[in-house]
Design a protein around this motif. Structure first.
Motif, PDB file in Angstrom:
ATOM      1  N   ARG A 281       0.799  -1.223   0.000  1.00 21.35           N
ATOM      2  CA  ARG A 281       0.000   0.000   0.000  1.00 21.35           C
ATOM      3  C   ARG A 281       0.840   1.287   0.000  1.00 21.35           C
ATOM      4  N   PRO A 282       1.887   1.383   0.837  1.00 20.18           N
ATOM      5  CA  PRO A 282       2.679   2.625   0.834  1.00 20.18           C
ATOM      6  C   PRO A 282       3.348   2.901  -0.508  1.00 20.18           C
ATOM      7  N   GLU A 283       3.441   1.895  -1.357  1.00 15.64           N
ATOM      8  CA  GLU A 283       4.102   2.094  -2.654  1.00 15.64           C
ATOM      9  C   GLU A 283       3.080   2.419  -3.736  1.00 15.64           C
ATOM     10  N   ALA A 284       1.831   2.665  -3.357  1.00 20.17           N
ATOM     11  CA  ALA A 284       0.763   2.817  -4.341  1.00 20.17           C
ATOM     12  C   ALA A 284       1.110   3.850  -5.414  1.00 20.17           C
ATOM     13  N   ARG A 285       1.699   4.989  -5.004  1.00 25.25           N
ATOM     14  CA  ARG A 285       1.973   6.045  -5.995  1.00 25.25           C
ATOM     15  C   ARG A 285       2.982   5.602  -7.038  1.00 25.25           C
ATOM     16  N   GLY A 286       4.091   5.032  -6.530  1.00 24.72           N
ATOM     17  CA  GLY A 286       5.128   4.558  -7.449  1.00 24.72           C
ATOM     18  C   GLY A 286       4.587   3.498  -8.385  1.00 24.72           C
ATOM     19  N   LEU A 287       3.801   2.595  -7.829  1.00 28.66           N
ATOM     20  CA  LEU A 287       3.263   1.504  -8.642  1.00 28.66           C
ATOM     21  C   LEU A 287       2.274   2.031  -9.672  1.00 28.66           C
ATOM     22  N   ALA A 288       1.460   3.035  -9.279  1.00 33.90           N
ATOM     23  CA  ALA A 288       0.482   3.602 -10.220  1.00 33.90           C
ATOM     24  C   ALA A 288       1.207   4.266 -11.383  1.00 33.90           C
ATOM     25  N   LEU A 289       2.244   5.033 -11.049  1.00 31.43           N
ATOM     26  CA  LEU A 289       3.017   5.701 -12.095  1.00 31.43           C
ATOM     27  C   LEU A 289       3.662   4.661 -13.003  1.00 31.43           C
ATOM     28  N   GLY A 290       4.231   3.625 -12.373  1.00 37.61           N
ATOM     29  CA  GLY A 290       4.845   2.547 -13.138  1.00 37.61           C
ATOM     30  C   GLY A 290       3.837   1.915 -14.087  1.00 37.61           C
ATOM     31  N   THR A 291       2.598   1.770 -13.598  1.00 39.14           N
ATOM     32  CA  THR A 291       1.554   1.165 -14.421  1.00 39.14           C
ATOM     33  C   THR A 291       1.221   2.046 -15.627  1.00 39.14           C
ATOM     34  N   CYS A 292       1.260   3.382 -15.420  1.00 41.41           N
ATOM     35  CA  CYS A 292       1.025   4.290 -16.556  1.00 41.41           C
ATOM     36  C   CYS A 292       2.079   4.059 -17.631  1.00 41.41           C
ATOM     37  N   PHE A 293       3.345   4.020 -17.198  1.00 40.08           N
ATOM     38  CA  PHE A 293       4.421   3.796 -18.165  1.00 40.08           C
ATOM     39  C   PHE A 293       4.256   2.436 -18.835  1.00 40.08           C
ATOM     40  N   LEU A 294       3.813   1.492 -18.046  1.00 37.04           N
ATOM     41  CA  LEU A 294       3.600   0.152 -18.567  1.00 37.04           C
ATOM     42  C   LEU A 294       2.563   0.175 -19.685  1.00 37.04           C
TER      43      LEU A 294
ATOM     44  N   MET B  76      11.387   3.370 -17.364  1.00 35.15           N
ATOM     45  CA  MET B  76      10.703   3.961 -16.212  1.00 35.15           C
ATOM     46  C   MET B  76       9.924   2.895 -15.445  1.00 35.15           C
ATOM     47  N   ARG B  77       9.275   2.025 -16.201  1.00 33.49           N
ATOM     48  CA  ARG B  77       8.494   0.979 -15.562  1.00 33.49           C
ATOM     49  C   ARG B  77       9.389   0.099 -14.703  1.00 33.49           C
ATOM     50  N   TYR B  78      10.549  -0.271 -15.257  1.00 29.09           N
ATOM     51  CA  TYR B  78      11.465  -1.125 -14.496  1.00 29.09           C
ATOM     52  C   TYR B  78      11.865  -0.463 -13.191  1.00 29.09           C
ATOM     53  N   VAL B  79      12.351   0.790 -13.311  1.00 30.67           N
ATOM     54  CA  VAL B  79      12.864   1.474 -12.118  1.00 30.67           C
ATOM     55  C   VAL B  79      11.767   1.576 -11.063  1.00 30.67           C
ATOM     56  N   LEU B  80      10.575   2.019 -11.476  1.00 33.76           N
ATOM     57  CA  LEU B  80       9.503   2.237 -10.502  1.00 33.76           C
ATOM     58  C   LEU B  80       9.075   0.931  -9.847  1.00 33.76           C
ATOM     59  N   TYR B  81       8.887  -0.095 -10.654  1.00 39.67           N
ATOM     60  CA  TYR B  81       8.407  -1.363 -10.091  1.00 39.67           C
ATOM     61  C   TYR B  81       9.458  -2.028  -9.207  1.00 39.67           C
TER      62      TYR B  81
ATOM     63  N   ALA C 250      13.460 -13.623  -1.203  1.00 32.32           N
ATOM     64  CA  ALA C 250      13.979 -13.250  -2.521  1.00 32.32           C
ATOM     65  C   ALA C 250      13.029 -13.741  -3.613  1.00 32.32           C
ATOM     66  N   THR C 251      12.473 -14.934  -3.435  1.00 25.91           N
ATOM     67  CA  THR C 251      11.512 -15.453  -4.414  1.00 25.91           C
ATOM     68  C   THR C 251      10.292 -14.534  -4.483  1.00 25.91           C
ATOM     69  N   ILE C 252       9.833 -14.122  -3.316  1.00 26.07           N
ATOM     70  CA  ILE C 252       8.675 -13.229  -3.287  1.00 26.07           C
ATOM     71  C   ILE C 252       9.019 -11.902  -3.949  1.00 26.07           C
ATOM     72  N   GLN C 253      10.263 -11.460  -3.714  1.00 28.46           N
ATOM     73  CA  GLN C 253      10.696 -10.209  -4.328  1.00 28.46           C
ATOM     74  C   GLN C 253      10.581 -10.281  -5.844  1.00 28.46           C
ATOM     75  N   GLY C 254      10.974 -11.430  -6.409  1.00 24.95           N
ATOM     76  CA  GLY C 254      10.856 -11.604  -7.852  1.00 24.95           C
ATOM     77  C   GLY C 254       9.436 -11.340  -8.312  1.00 24.95           C
ATOM     78  N   VAL C 255       8.478 -11.844  -7.556  1.00 29.10           N
ATOM     79  CA  VAL C 255       7.084 -11.691  -7.961  1.00 29.10           C
ATOM     80  C   VAL C 255       6.620 -10.249  -7.828  1.00 29.10           C
ATOM     81  N   VAL C 256       6.847  -9.660  -6.650  1.00 26.19           N
ATOM     82  CA  VAL C 256       6.247  -8.347  -6.453  1.00 26.19           C
ATOM     83  C   VAL C 256       6.938  -7.269  -7.267  1.00 26.19           C
ATOM     84  N   SER C 257       8.200  -7.481  -7.664  1.00 20.97           N
ATOM     85  CA  SER C 257       8.831  -6.402  -8.420  1.00 20.97           C
ATOM     86  C   SER C 257       8.700  -6.608  -9.911  1.00 20.97           C
ATOM     87  N   SER C 258       9.374  -7.635 -10.448  1.00 22.42           N
ATOM     88  CA  SER C 258       9.347  -7.731 -11.910  1.00 22.42           C
ATOM     89  C   SER C 258       8.138  -8.511 -12.417  1.00 22.42           C
TER      90      SER C 258
END
Ligand code: ADP
Length: 585
Positions: free
Chosen positions: A22-35, A85-90, A134-142
């Motif tokens: 939830r605290p990352e909502a802004r970054g993720l939303a922006l990332g989604t726009c670029f996506l 941009m999408r990579y960096v933000l996500y 680390a496995t979970i990190q793979g999912v939530v980021s990339s």
């Protein structure tokens, strides 16, 4: 194949990951726009292709070609920027989310009851902390971003396929259900395997942690090769399972590629006919081909992702299993009395270790210690002396009976307060790899430098600390290995002095010391004991001299009690123990 219990998907706490996100909502939303921008740019490319082929190429060369090529370049540029941009933000958001998860997991671990640590090995737990997260990190980021991108490409691609040629599209889409079916089967298998593989990795991690933390013992027994073999066997066991997992992904990827190219062949075969019949232009067929490839690649990527997601499901389960585990009793909360006298009463205490429920350790232990009294606890090894200490500091609760401090049941008291009131100096005092000053301050981080020095002086530690070039800031090395046994002991005494506990437990504090250190340590201990209720756990009898009274524990019960002279006058275990030791010496 061995059957393993499959937890239903609905129980997997994915929503808990969402909470962390939830605290990352802004970054993720922006990332989604670029996506979105990037994916749409990718989808427009075949349209440009169609224009080039049908217009600029077939109708004759003109300045159109320049314009279209330039436009194409622009499109690719937009796509590149959006992807970056999408990579960096996500990835940034993913990193933050997983750090939060690690922190939660670590907090939960540190607050677990000691019985939990009796049955879970350190290496297994640190593996959850590093490899599962680390496995979970793979999912939530990339993975999530790739997933979204592929869904957009898939839906857009199918839309363009239908738009370009309805007939051809319907034929091609016949291939899709077969691929989707394969993906589901594959994902199911991978999820089970993944959980087992992670467990195996935990096991090999455990072997390594154990040998590394006991490297001195390994070296002394020249057991390096044995340890390497043990580790390599653990790796082999993990590998046997991983190989099955890899084979499954190999076949799946191969199947995906075949599906994609088979679809292309189908487009050539049927689309070619449509071109001959003038139902389709060459440019449209070209763009159709590219869309087919895009859709097929998106589908096969989604299948791979499905596999990864299933893998992460196993890891998520393992992590939240611990985060959600309620310790048998909390480490905080309860009464924190203002003043303590230090009267101790152990009433008919029975206890078995949870890890070994069949063997009773304490069997109706009774003991009363007056404020300020020093009582030595002796007895044959395995009789329950250390277990008594563990119950007094409330690492465990008795199965029956109770322990009272100043008339209050330990269970009513705030455990952290209780541990502050209890000072322990043991045979092998554990120091942390920080400075001497920080080690002395460990139980009272807010103590001033002057207070630290005063405690060190009282503990006969100031003299040797001063002789180090860096004085109190000297680093002691991992577990204090850069200090001698007697020095470690005195640092531990200073630590206890600073906390100013009302109950003191000396767990064989003077054994394994040379005569000079023993004298200094003994003197320091006497100062520390003054005015405090003290239990001296004496595995050797020479350490009981400072005690007002001696109690003898055998098989979880007190069998004798009295001062040294009285007990020597009685026919009993104490006299036998003393005589035996005397003969041995
Ligand atoms: P002492 O300190 O008198 O030598 P302990 O209190 O250490 O004896 O041990 C009493 C008994 O409890 C022993 O039989 C020992 O094997 C067992 N024991 C000690 N610690 C544990 C533990 N963490 N889990 C299971 N059993 C234990």
């Amino acid at each position: 194949m061995k059957t393993t219990a499959k937890p239903p998907l609905s129980r997997v706490p994915y929503y808990r990951l969402l909470e962390l996100a939830r605290p990352e909502a802004r970054g993720l939303a922006l990332g989604t726009c670029f996506l979105f921008v990037g994916s749409v740019a990718g989808l427009l490319f075949p349209q440009a292709l169609r224009l080039i082929v049908d217009g600029a190429l077939l109708e004759g060369p003109s300045s159109d070609l320049d314009r279209v090529a330039l436009g194409l370049l622009g499109l690719f540029m937009v796509q590149a920027v959006a992807t970056a941009m999408r990579y960096v933000l996500y990835l940034t958001a993913g990193e933050r989310i997983v750090n939060r998860l690690r922190e939660q997991l670590y907090r939960s671990l540190l607050h677990q009851d000691i019985a939990f640590f009796d049955t879970h090995k350190t290496g297994e737990l640190t593996s959850r902390l590093s490899s599962d997260t680390a496995t979970i990190q793979g999912v939530v980021s990339s993975n999530i971003s790739v997933l979204l991108r592929n869904i957009i490409v898939l839906m857009g691609g199918v839309g363009f396929l239908l738009y370009t040629s309805l007939k051809l599209a319907l034929v091609i889409l016949l291939v899709v259900p077969a691929m989707a079916f394969g993906a589901v089967l594959y994902g199911r298998g991978v999820r089970n395997l993944a959980r087992q593989v992670q467990g195996m990795h935990g096991a090999s991690h455990q072997v390594a942690t154990e040998s590394l933390s006991a490297i001195r013992t390994v070296r002394m027994f020249a057991a390096e090769d044995t340890e390497v073999r043990r580790y390599s066997e653990a790796l082999q066991r993990a590998f046997a399972l991983t190989r099955r997992q890899l084979r499954a992904s190999g076949f799946f990827s191969g199947g995906g590629v075949f599906g994609a190219y088979a679809a292309v062949a189908l487009v050539f075969w049927y689309g070619g006919r449509l071109v001959h019949q003038h139902q389709l232009t060459v440019g449209a067929l070209t763009s159709f081909l590219v869309y087919t490839l895009l859709v097929a690649m998106a589908l096969s990527a989604l299948g791979d992702l499905w596999g990864d997601l299933m893998k992460a499901t196993g890891a998520t389960e393992r992590v939240f299993e611990i985060i959600d585990r309620k310790p048998a009793f909390p480490t905080r909360g309860g009464l924190r009395p203002e003043r303590m006298e230090g009267r101790l009463e152990v009433e008919a205490v029975h206890f078995r270790y949870p890890a070994r429920p069949d063997s009773p350790v304490l069997q109706g232990l009774e003991l009363a210690v007056n404020p300020g009294e020093a009582v030595a606890v002796v007895g044959p090894s395995g009789g329950g002396k250390s277990t008594l200490v563990a119950l007094l500091t409330r690492l465990y609760d008795p199965d029956a009976g109770r322990i009272l401090l100043d008339g209050r049941d330990l269970r009513e008291l705030d455990p952290s307060w209780l541990r502050q009131q209890t000072g322990i100096v043991s045979q092998e005092p554990l120091l942390f790899s920080c400075s001497i000053a920080d080690n002395i301050r460990y139980g009272r981080p807010d103590a001033t430098d002057a207070e630290v020095q005063a405690a060190a002086r009282a503990a006969h530690a100031h003299e040797f600390i001063q002789r180090f070039p860096e004085g109190y800031l000297t680093e002691v090395g991992e577990r204090g290995t850069q200090l001698s046994g007697g020095q470690r002991q005195r640092v531990a005494i200073a630590r206890a002095m600073l906390v100013d506990p009302s109950l003191l437990i000396l767990d064989e504090a003077t054994s394994a010391l040379d005569a000079e250190s023993e004298h200094l340590v003994k003197d320091a201990l006497e100062r520390l004991m003054k005015g405090r209720t003290t239990l001296i756990i004496a595995h050797r009898l020479s350490t009981v001299s400072g005690a007002d009274r001696v109690v003898v524990i055998e098989a979880g019960r007190i069998v004798q009690s009295g001062d040294h002279a009285t007990l020597m006058g009685e026919e009993g275990l104490y006299r036998r123990l003393v005589e035996r030791q005397f003969v041995a010496a």
